[in-house]
Design a protein around this motif. Structure first.
Motif, mmCIF file in Angstrom:
data_model
loop_
_atom_site.group_PDB
_atom_site.id
_atom_site.type_symbol
_atom_site.label_atom_id
_atom_site.label_comp_id
_atom_site.label_asym_id
_atom_site.label_seq_id
_atom_site.Cartn_x
_atom_site.Cartn_y
_atom_site.Cartn_z
ATOM 1 N N GLY A 57 -0.070 4.053 0.919
ATOM 2 C CA GLY A 57 -0.441 4.878 2.067
ATOM 3 C C GLY A 57 0.274 4.465 3.340
ATOM 4 N N CYS A 58 0.225 3.157 3.670
ATOM 5 C CA CYS A 58 0.791 2.714 4.948
ATOM 6 C C CYS A 58 1.999 1.794 4.768
ATOM 7 C CB CYS A 58 -0.282 2.013 5.778
ATOM 8 S SG CYS A 58 -0.926 0.535 4.978
ATOM 9 N N CYS A 70 -6.738 2.625 3.973
ATOM 10 C CA CYS A 70 -6.123 3.881 3.527
ATOM 11 C C CYS A 70 -7.012 4.572 2.492
ATOM 12 C CB CYS A 70 -4.736 3.632 2.942
ATOM 13 S SG CYS A 70 -3.488 3.313 4.194
ATOM 14 N N CYS A 94 -4.520 0.241 0.281
ATOM 15 C CA CYS A 94 -5.319 -0.787 0.933
ATOM 16 C C CYS A 94 -6.689 -0.186 1.254
ATOM 17 C CB CYS A 94 -4.629 -1.288 2.199
ATOM 18 S SG CYS A 94 -4.577 -0.100 3.539
ATOM 19 N N CYS A 129 0.842 -1.197 0.000
ATOM 20 C CA CYS A 129 0.000 0.000 0.000
ATOM 21 C C CYS A 129 0.881 1.252 0.000
ATOM 22 C CB CYS A 129 -0.900 -0.036 1.230
ATOM 23 S SG CYS A 129 -1.792 1.492 1.496
HETATM 24 ZN ZN ZN Z 1 -2.684 1.182 3.591
#
Ligand code: ZN
Ligand code: ZN
Length: 206
Positions: free
Chosen positions: A91-92, A121, A118, A89
């Motif tokens: 984002g994370c 996120c 994901c 992901c």
């Molecule tokens: Zn994520």
């Protein structure tokens, strides 16, 4: 995780002896103190060494019987995850376990970097790390690939058809032209014959 567990165990059952041996070796590798069970510390140490960033609570979710350790069967599931869940992901940074969203533009145009999010996120409105806003979920992406492959097949067929027609046309045209040429040669031969006849006749009178 329950779904992944079922699939992982089914895969393991059907896998080759080589793969089974591989999983056994992996288990031994993660189980650093060799007590036939993997502690959270051993698990984290392995993930750190291999730079595998798994979602939070992954260890707890893998630990089905909740005894604080991963047994061999639970490592089979872990093996399946690291083999098949290779998308992380944007984002994370975690490996994506289930459904995810991806930027369709980057997917089709960039070869090395893909921008994925994901579910959590995506829900919290995080950016996939590119300037586009065309995020599609993995099912839609798969459908898109299918359509692209189909379109390409149709285009290939159309291309083949056009080439075939051009070749046919070229062959026919060439044949027509060569027939014209042969006719012209015949005419020329006839003309030469006439000329020779005329010369012969002329000689008789000379
Ligand atoms: Zn994520
Ligand atoms: Zn993008």
């Amino acid at each position: 995780m329950e779904q992944i567990r079922k699939v992982a165990l089914a895969y393991y059952k059907e896998s080759s002896d080589e793969t089974k041996e591989h999983v056994k070796k992996l288990f031994k590798k993660i189980d650093a103190d060799g007590n036939r069970k993997v502690s959270l510390d051993e698990f984290n140490e392995y993930c750190r060494r291999k730079s595998k960033k798994l979602p939070k609570h992954c260890f707890n979710e893998l630990d089905k019987n909740g005894d604080g350790f991963l047994d061999f069967e639970e490592i089979i599931v872990f093996f399946y995850i690291i083999q098949t869940r290779t998308i992380s992901c944007s984002g994370c940074g975690s490996l994506v376990m289930g459904m995810y969203f991806t930027c369709a533009i980057c997917f089709y145009t960039e070869t090395s970097v893909n921008h994925n999010l994901c579910c959590s996120c995506h829900q919290s409105g995080k950016s996939a790390g590119c300037e586009h806003s065309n995020l599609v979920d993995n099912y839609a992406l798969l459908q898109g690939i299918k359509t692209t492959v189909k379109t390409k097949k149709i285009a290939d067929k159309a291309g083949e058809f056009v080439v075939e027609k051009i070749e046919e046309w070229a062959a026919e045209t060439l044949q027509d032209k060569s027939e014209d040429l042969l006719d012209a040669v015949d005419d020329a031969i006839e003309a030469v014959d006439d000329l020779l006849d005329a010369l012969d006749n002329a000689c008789i009178f000379m």
